[in-house]
Scaffold this active site. Sequence first.
Site, mmCIF file in Angstrom:
data_model
loop_
_atom_site.group_PDB
_atom_site.id
_atom_site.type_symbol
_atom_site.label_atom_id
_atom_site.label_comp_id
_atom_site.label_asym_id
_atom_site.label_seq_id
_atom_site.Cartn_x
_atom_site.Cartn_y
_atom_site.Cartn_z
ATOM 1 N N LYS A 85 0.826 -1.200 0.000
ATOM 2 C CA LYS A 85 0.000 0.000 0.000
ATOM 3 C C LYS A 85 0.863 1.254 0.000
ATOM 4 C CE LYS A 85 -3.823 -0.278 -0.101
ATOM 5 N NZ LYS A 85 -4.733 -0.440 -1.252
ATOM 6 N N HIS A 132 -2.046 4.536 -5.749
ATOM 7 C CA HIS A 132 -3.359 5.193 -5.811
ATOM 8 C C HIS A 132 -3.243 6.686 -6.137
ATOM 9 C CE1 HIS A 132 -5.007 1.467 -4.325
ATOM 10 N NE2 HIS A 132 -4.242 1.523 -3.261
#
Length: 374
Positions: free
Chosen positions: A77, A95
């Site tokens: 992440k 992201h």
Amino acid sequence: MAATTLHLRSEDKPLEHRSALTPTTAKALIQAGYVVNVEKSPVRIFDDEEFSAVGATLVPTGSWREAPKEHIIVGLKELPEETFPLKHVHVQFAHCYKQQGGWETVLARFPRGGGTLLDLEFLQDPASGRRVAAFGYQAGFSGSALALKSWAWQLTHPEGEPLPGVESYPNEDALIADVKKDLAAGREKAGRLPRVIVIGALGRCGRGAVDLCLKAGLPTEQILKWDMAETAKGGPFEEIAESDIFVNCIYLSSEIPHFVNVDSLKKPGRQLSVVCDVSADTTNPFNPVPIYTVATTFSKPTVPVEGLDNPPVSVISIDHLPSLLPRESSESFSNDLLPYLLKLNDWQNDPVWAGAYKLFQEKVATLPKEALEN
């Protein structure tokens, strides 16, 4: 030629127990001539000793920041919200390629420090265009589990108390047993099982969502399996409002009509009370489920949709759902990724990694000038 060193980060995201490398894949990389440094981690599902047992070198938590520039930093992440420029090649999910909130700050750290982002979300086979590794199945499976738990919780706690926090499960069997128990309690209150609509049912994520429902005991006729053919006419769709649970499993790449919105849910006769947006594109302007504005977490899994009651609607929008089953999801993902990890010693000349680098360059070119200022 010196051996290529891969440096596995300890994850910083709360309740993120997955790992991009497992002891199994670390062993394969070491046998292929790589040096694998593994940060000691208090949160990773695999014990530190499982990595040292296969020949990896344990290093301090967070030491990637001081690692030599030529080391490749591997994680899952996003990095902690810091601002210093990044000098390494980073392999991770960042992201920041789809105009998410704050994307400029995240992406600009790489060119500011001479670093590179090879985003795992966009590793694609150039021949087929398909992703080479993804957590989609586990995301759909876990999201569907939480959606069923939320439906049952609403029925057994009609005063409106939100679904309590959840933690990772040791294995799939434990998760299914827990969902079955909750579903039985919900069925006793409602006198029936829920109807679930899964959109994106033909993809990896959708298959996971459907499989969980079946393993939890829902008959197949209680599951609406929709994909592009069913959504081609454009929403909002009455079938969503008429279902108890909506699980959104599509991969969003461009603007499409809303599947559902607040106005469509205000119409009389609504049955819907739980939405699990597995895609979790909370800040994406093209989100086809624009009924919420915040990402949820394992500690606070749901958020209510404002202005809706009788019944209220709870939304689950956790962006790391596979961490509900961290060991199994890590093993599956890392095994799929292994053939490409083995090519990181010459990543510039490998078509999959080179494609990710080309995309990185294209996205960097869109950054506003002020974002690149140190």
